[in-house]
Enzyme design. Structure first.
Site, PDB file in Angstrom:
ATOM      1  N   MET A 158       0.847  -1.186   0.000  1.00 24.95           N
ATOM      2  CA  MET A 158       0.000   0.000   0.000  1.00 24.95           C
ATOM      3  C   MET A 158       0.883   1.236   0.000  1.00 24.95           C
ATOM      4  O   MET A 158       1.691   1.433   0.913  1.00 24.95           O
ATOM      5  CB  MET A 158      -0.932  -0.006   1.220  1.00 24.95           C
ATOM      6  N   MET A 159       0.706   2.061  -1.017  1.00 22.66           N
ATOM      7  CA  MET A 159       1.525   3.260  -1.152  1.00 22.66           C
ATOM      8  C   MET A 159       1.359   4.179   0.050  1.00 22.66           C
ATOM      9  O   MET A 159       0.238   4.432   0.503  1.00 22.66           O
ATOM     10  CB  MET A 159       1.154   4.007  -2.436  1.00 22.66           C
ATOM     11  N   GLN A 169       7.763  -5.341  -4.013  1.00 20.95           N
ATOM     12  CA  GLN A 169       6.921  -5.216  -5.209  1.00 20.95           C
ATOM     13  C   GLN A 169       7.513  -4.164  -6.140  1.00 20.95           C
ATOM     14  O   GLN A 169       7.796  -3.043  -5.728  1.00 20.95           O
ATOM     15  CB  GLN A 169       5.485  -4.833  -4.879  1.00 20.95           C
ATOM     16  N   CYS A 215      -2.047  -2.092 -10.375  1.00 21.59           N
ATOM     17  CA  CYS A 215      -2.286  -0.700 -10.006  1.00 21.59           C
ATOM     18  C   CYS A 215      -2.980   0.042 -11.143  1.00 21.59           C
ATOM     19  O   CYS A 215      -2.513   0.010 -12.283  1.00 21.59           O
ATOM     20  CB  CYS A 215      -0.973  -0.015  -9.657  1.00 21.59           C
ATOM     21  N   HIS A 255      -6.499  -9.534  -7.286  1.00 19.92           N
ATOM     22  CA  HIS A 255      -7.485  -8.609  -6.726  1.00 19.92           C
ATOM     23  C   HIS A 255      -8.792  -8.876  -7.456  1.00 19.92           C
ATOM     24  O   HIS A 255      -8.874  -8.692  -8.673  1.00 19.92           O
ATOM     25  CB  HIS A 255      -7.027  -7.168  -6.927  1.00 19.92           C
ATOM     26  N   GLY A 258     -11.421  -6.381  -0.590  1.00 17.49           N
ATOM     27  CA  GLY A 258     -12.582  -6.326   0.291  1.00 17.49           C
ATOM     28  C   GLY A 258     -12.548  -7.286   1.455  1.00 17.49           C
ATOM     29  O   GLY A 258     -13.579  -7.500   2.108  1.00 17.49           O
ATOM     30  N   ARG A 309      -6.206  -2.626   3.520  1.00 15.28           N
ATOM     31  CA  ARG A 309      -6.347  -1.541   4.482  1.00 15.28           C
ATOM     32  C   ARG A 309      -6.847  -1.974   5.852  1.00 15.28           C
ATOM     33  O   ARG A 309      -6.587  -1.301   6.848  1.00 15.28           O
ATOM     34  CB  ARG A 309      -7.211  -0.435   3.879  1.00 15.28           C
TER      35      ARG A 309
END
Length: 340
Positions: free
Chosen positions: A17-18, A69, A99, A170, A212, A233
């Protein structure tokens, strides 16, 4: 010291996660879980080759196992960047094919590469030839209107010809025109069944699912259908879930933590991380860039709002990380003492 990397670690993974999964977050996460596989933020191959490698690739010895990554599409550059990553001690190199931002599309990497499976195959093959660690792929279901299950299966089939054995999918497609990266995380519908079908079609491949998934309960359900689960997240904004992951997801791995996400455990983690923060403060790193990862550690705990506020308001006013955390802990532990 971290344990050796093993295929079993892939059962649960914290997503790249950036601006979130930097080395400091990874250190905190490792205090919570010994076995969960962690990712770096995505780094472009050009940044790894030409940038400040100590800043970009440096990691604590206690962080492993960790995946680097990379984003890019030039075979030679990606191979060179992969080799550099392996030299810096990363346990796996992952190619970003998921991305959806305009920036990565313009740079010809990320989700747009799903339209070029043969190029992805060649890049992966080149990276694999340059390193002795696994090279893996993280992708989407598809892009724009080319999002059928058949297209996904064809993509994986072609890329697997490189020798790649590990795919994380994803379970949403990416709209490259009209949706922001944030919207691409929520608006395209989740199609978990596509990933399940993919595992059935390629039983010899290790297939992980992403998108999700916000709890260990959900992760365990997915593990009935696929080989691994990647949590994004939820693992950052509710990091306490990781404190239970070793016991619930990795019971077969010896030496795991036996604790749950209780107040005593989380308080001990917070203090251990405070001592780590102090080491970096003494080197001139800003407190806020370190303490921000601690802010969501306590969720739905009496006093957690005051914990968060104390860290946010006082991080810039002190150079004593342990004192800062001890003071913030008073808001959650004193309430617990009152109600005991």
């Amino acid at each position: 010291m971290p344990e050796p990397f093993d295929k079993a670690h892939r059962k649960l993974v914290v997503a790249p996660m950036m601006e979130l999964t930097d080395r400091h977050y990874r250190y905190l996460a490792r205090l919570l879980t010994r076995h969960t596989l962690l990712y770096t933020e995505m780094l472009t191959c050009k940044a790894v080759i030409h940038g400040d490698r100590s800043y970009l690739l440096g990691k604590h010895a206690a962080e492993g196992p960790v995946v680097l990554q990379l984003g890019g599409s030039d075979v030679a550059e990606m191979a060179q960047a992969a080799a550099i990553g392996a030299e810096w001690g990363y346990d796996e190199i992952n190619m970003n094919v998921g991305c959806p931002s305009d920036r990565v599309k313009a740079g010809r990497f990320g989700a747009c590469l799903m339209a070029e499976p043969q190029l992805v195959r060649d890049v992966v093959a080149g990276m694999a030839a340059a390193v002795d660690v696994p090279v893996t792929v993280k992708c989407r279901l598809g892009i724009d209107r080319d999002d059928s299950y058949e297209a996904l299966e064809s993509f994986v089939d072609q890329v697997a010809a490189s020798g790649c054995e590990y795919f994380t999918v994803h379970a949403r497609k990416a709209w490259l025109d009209g949706l922001s990266p944030k919207e691409n995380r929520t608006i395209p519908p989740l199609r978990y069944e596509y990933v399940y079908r993919l595992k059935q079609a390629f039983p010899q491949l290790h297939i992980s699912i992403n998108g999700g998934i916000d709890s260990l309960d959900a992760s365990l359900e997915h593990l009935q259908q696929v080989d691994g689960v990647m949590v994004g997240r939820a693992a950052y904004y509710s990091p306490a879930m990781l404190a239970e992951s070793d016991q619930r997801i990795f019971p077969e791995l010896a030496g795991g933590y036996e604790h749950l996400a209780d107040l005593e455990t989380l308080s001990a983690v917070a203090l251990a991380y405070a001592r780590y923060m102090q080491e970096w403060l003494d080197q001139g790193v800003r407190m806020s860039s370190l303490s921000r990862h601690l802010i969501p550690l306590f969720q739905e705990v009496p006093g957690s709002r005051l914990w968060r506020r104390h860290l946010s308001e006082h991080a810039s006013k002190t150079t004593d990380a342990v004192a800062l955390v001890e003071q913030a802990l008073e808001y959650v532990t004193s309430d617990a003492r009152r109600t005991a």
